[in-house]
Enzyme design. Structure first.
Site, PDB file in Angstrom:
ATOM      1  N   TYR A   1      11.280   8.433   1.924  1.00 48.56           N
ATOM      2  CA  TYR A   1      11.233   7.497   1.031  1.00 48.56           C
ATOM      3  C   TYR A   1      12.093   7.563  -0.212  1.00 48.56           C
ATOM      4  O   TYR A   1      12.013   6.721  -1.072  1.00 48.56           O
ATOM      5  CB  TYR A   1       9.732   7.028   0.578  1.00 48.56           C
ATOM      6  CG  TYR A   1       8.987   6.520   1.767  1.00 48.56           C
ATOM      7  CD1 TYR A   1       9.232   5.185   2.424  1.00 48.56           C
ATOM      8  CD2 TYR A   1       7.692   7.027   2.355  1.00 48.56           C
ATOM      9  CE1 TYR A   1       8.843   4.872   3.642  1.00 48.56           C
ATOM     10  CE2 TYR A   1       7.290   6.678   3.536  1.00 48.56           C
ATOM     11  CZ  TYR A   1       7.708   5.238   4.108  1.00 48.56           C
ATOM     12  OH  TYR A   1       7.083   5.007   5.197  1.00 48.56           O
TER      13      TYR A   1
ATOM     14  N   ASN B   1       8.020  -5.732  -0.796  1.00 48.13           N
ATOM     15  CA  ASN B   1       7.909  -4.760  -0.077  1.00 48.13           C
ATOM     16  C   ASN B   1       6.489  -4.494   0.499  1.00 48.13           C
ATOM     17  O   ASN B   1       5.593  -3.869   0.015  1.00 48.13           O
ATOM     18  CB  ASN B   1       8.257  -3.226  -0.393  1.00 48.13           C
ATOM     19  CG  ASN B   1       8.341  -2.237   0.604  1.00 48.13           C
ATOM     20  OD1 ASN B   1       7.759  -2.525   1.749  1.00 48.13           O
ATOM     21  ND2 ASN B   1       8.819  -1.006   0.367  1.00 48.13           N
TER      22      ASN B   1
ATOM     23  N   HIS C   1      12.752  -2.896   2.583  1.00 48.52           N
ATOM     24  CA  HIS C   1      12.039  -1.669   3.045  1.00 48.52           C
ATOM     25  C   HIS C   1      12.787  -0.599   2.359  1.00 48.52           C
ATOM     26  O   HIS C   1      14.269  -0.716   2.512  1.00 48.52           O
ATOM     27  CB  HIS C   1      11.950  -1.552   4.354  1.00 48.52           C
ATOM     28  CG  HIS C   1      10.916  -2.684   4.899  1.00 48.52           C
ATOM     29  ND1 HIS C   1       9.489  -2.500   4.802  1.00 48.52           N
ATOM     30  CD2 HIS C   1      11.315  -3.895   5.448  1.00 48.52           C
ATOM     31  CE1 HIS C   1       8.880  -3.581   5.141  1.00 48.52           C
ATOM     32  NE2 HIS C   1       9.835  -4.473   5.529  1.00 48.52           N
TER      33      HIS C   1
ATOM     34  N   ARG D   1       5.536  11.057  -1.926  1.00 51.21           N
ATOM     35  CA  ARG D   1       5.178  10.566  -0.578  1.00 51.21           C
ATOM     36  C   ARG D   1       6.290  10.720   0.318  1.00 51.21           C
ATOM     37  O   ARG D   1       7.185  10.094   0.230  1.00 51.21           O
ATOM     38  CB  ARG D   1       4.792   9.033  -0.542  1.00 51.21           C
ATOM     39  CG  ARG D   1       4.401   8.521   0.827  1.00 51.21           C
ATOM     40  CD  ARG D   1       4.201   7.010   0.574  1.00 51.21           C
ATOM     41  NE  ARG D   1       3.988   6.626   2.081  1.00 51.21           N
ATOM     42  CZ  ARG D   1       4.318   5.401   2.365  1.00 51.21           C
ATOM     43  NH1 ARG D   1       4.681   4.081   1.651  1.00 51.21           N
ATOM     44  NH2 ARG D   1       3.807   5.039   3.599  1.00 51.21           N
TER      45      ARG D   1
ATOM     46  N   GLU E   1      12.313  -9.984   1.682  1.00 52.96           N
ATOM     47  CA  GLU E   1      11.554  -8.620   2.282  1.00 52.96           C
ATOM     48  C   GLU E   1      12.358  -7.554   2.035  1.00 52.96           C
ATOM     49  O   GLU E   1      13.607  -7.496   2.329  1.00 52.96           O
ATOM     50  CB  GLU E   1      10.946  -9.102   3.635  1.00 52.96           C
ATOM     51  CG  GLU E   1      10.362  -7.580   4.481  1.00 52.96           C
ATOM     52  CD  GLU E   1      10.143  -7.956   5.769  1.00 52.96           C
ATOM     53  OE1 GLU E   1       9.894  -9.080   5.981  1.00 52.96           O
ATOM     54  OE2 GLU E   1       9.661  -6.906   6.312  1.00 52.96           O
TER      55      GLU E   1
ATOM     56  N   PRO F   1       0.675  -1.217  -0.060  1.00 49.87           N
ATOM     57  CA  PRO F   1       0.129  -0.048   0.120  1.00 49.87           C
ATOM     58  C   PRO F   1       0.900   1.273   0.002  1.00 49.87           C
ATOM     59  O   PRO F   1       1.914   1.560   0.580  1.00 49.87           O
ATOM     60  CB  PRO F   1      -0.811  -0.014   1.316  1.00 49.87           C
ATOM     61  CG  PRO F   1      -0.192  -1.298   2.170  1.00 49.87           C
ATOM     62  CD  PRO F   1       0.604  -1.946   1.280  1.00 49.87           C
ATOM     63  N   ASN F   2       0.520   2.197  -0.863  1.00 53.09           N
ATOM     64  CA  ASN F   2       0.886   3.625  -0.899  1.00 53.09           C
ATOM     65  C   ASN F   2       2.258   3.776  -1.691  1.00 53.09           C
ATOM     66  O   ASN F   2       2.591   4.723  -1.820  1.00 53.09           O
ATOM     67  CB  ASN F   2       1.081   4.299   0.564  1.00 53.09           C
ATOM     68  CG  ASN F   2      -0.314   4.270   1.180  1.00 53.09           C
ATOM     69  OD1 ASN F   2      -1.111   4.747   0.847  1.00 53.09           O
ATOM     70  ND2 ASN F   2      -0.272   3.901   2.502  1.00 53.09           N
TER      71      ASN F   2
ATOM     72  N   ARG G   1      12.749   3.732  13.119  1.00 54.72           N
ATOM     73  CA  ARG G   1      11.518   4.695  13.076  1.00 54.72           C
ATOM     74  C   ARG G   1      10.396   4.473  14.298  1.00 54.72           C
ATOM     75  O   ARG G   1      11.123   3.971  15.194  1.00 54.72           O
ATOM     76  CB  ARG G   1      10.847   4.375  11.762  1.00 54.72           C
ATOM     77  CG  ARG G   1      11.794   4.855  10.396  1.00 54.72           C
ATOM     78  CD  ARG G   1      11.217   4.675   9.252  1.00 54.72           C
ATOM     79  NE  ARG G   1       9.719   5.580   9.208  1.00 54.72           N
ATOM     80  CZ  ARG G   1       9.082   5.520   8.204  1.00 54.72           C
ATOM     81  NH1 ARG G   1       8.929   4.445   7.319  1.00 54.72           N
ATOM     82  NH2 ARG G   1       7.640   6.374   8.230  1.00 54.72           N
TER      83      ARG G   1
ATOM     84  N   ALA H   1       2.811  -0.894   4.804  1.00 55.67           N
ATOM     85  CA  ALA H   1       2.342  -1.238   6.162  1.00 55.67           C
ATOM     86  C   ALA H   1       1.932  -2.394   6.794  1.00 55.67           C
ATOM     87  O   ALA H   1       1.776  -2.584   7.906  1.00 55.67           O
ATOM     88  CB  ALA H   1       1.202  -0.042   6.467  1.00 55.67           C
TER      89      ALA H   1
HETATM   90  C1  DQA Z   1       7.873   0.612   4.322  1.00 56.80           C
HETATM   91  C2  DQA Z   1       8.043   0.932   5.648  1.00 56.80           C
HETATM   92  C3  DQA Z   1       6.718   0.686   6.325  1.00 56.80           C
HETATM   93  O1  DQA Z   1       6.957   0.967   7.558  1.00 56.80           O
HETATM   94  C4  DQA Z   1       5.829   1.593   5.691  1.00 56.80           C
HETATM   95  O2  DQA Z   1       4.397   1.432   6.113  1.00 56.80           O
HETATM   96  C5  DQA Z   1       5.736   1.984   4.229  1.00 56.80           C
HETATM   97  C6  DQA Z   1       6.941   1.828   3.496  1.00 56.80           C
HETATM   98  C7  DQA Z   1       9.489   1.146   3.597  1.00 56.80           C
HETATM   99  O3  DQA Z   1       9.444   0.588   2.484  1.00 56.80           O
HETATM  100  O4  DQA Z   1      10.300   1.806   4.084  1.00 56.80           O
HETATM  101  O5  DQA Z   1       4.597   2.001   3.902  1.00 56.80           O
HETATM  102  O6  DQA Z   1       7.680  -0.735   3.930  1.00 56.80           O
END
Ligand code: DQA
Length: 142
Positions: A24, A73, A99, A19, A97, A11-12, A106, A76
């Site tokens: 990011y 990835n 990020h 964003r 996985e 998501p997002n 964080r 959330a």
């Molecule tokens: C994320 C880290 C997550 O905590 C966050 O909710 C994201 C992006 C990252 O790529 O740093 O949406 O996965």
């Protein structure tokens, strides 16, 4: 191309570039995807790239894929989704996985990944390079 990697953005992540760029980075998802594909092409591995902000769609995608490995990835959902974790666990193919941000530097609620224990490994905190390092790691597992 005889092997295939499924790349999943949660998501997002479609909003990358606009964003929270301080967290990011300023690269868009398209730019990252092009670099991921270039790594695949170089190794003659096909990449299917999928972005969804819907947990069930991600679960269904993992369940249905014929890919040899998954780069994910979960965004959330990393911190909450037992359904994605169970889908990964059931699949029995290598999963890496990634990020963009260092989730351990964080907020506390980001420190726990429910996916990491069922993945082969996790790369966190290198911006778009987390994906590129993740691709290299995954290809070595295939
Ligand atoms: C994320 C880290 C997550 O905590 C966050 O909710 C994201 C992006 C990252 O790529 O740093 O949406 O996965």
């Amino acid at each position: 191309m005889n092997k295939k990697i499924l790349v999943i953005h949660g998501p997002n992540l479609n909003l990358l570039g606009i964003r929270e760029p301080g967290i990011y980075g300023s690269c868009t998802l398209d730019e990252i995807n092009k670099e991921i594909k270039a790594i695949g092409d170089n190794k003659k591995i096909a990449c299917e790239i999928f972005q969804s902000s819907h947990e069930g769609e991600i679960v269904d995608k993992i369940g249905a894929t014929d890919a040899n490995g998954i780069l994910i990835n979960p965004a959330a959902y990393t911190h909450t989704s037992i359904a994605i974790r169970d889908a990964v666990s059931a699949k029995k193919i290598p999963v890496v996985e990634v990020h963009l941000s260092n989730i351990y530097a964080r907020e506390e609620f980001r420190h726990k990944s429910v996916i990491a224990p069922v993945a082969n490994g996790q790369i966190s905190g290198f911006g778009k390079n987390s994906y590129l390092l993740g691709m290299t790691a995954l290809i070595r597992l295939l």
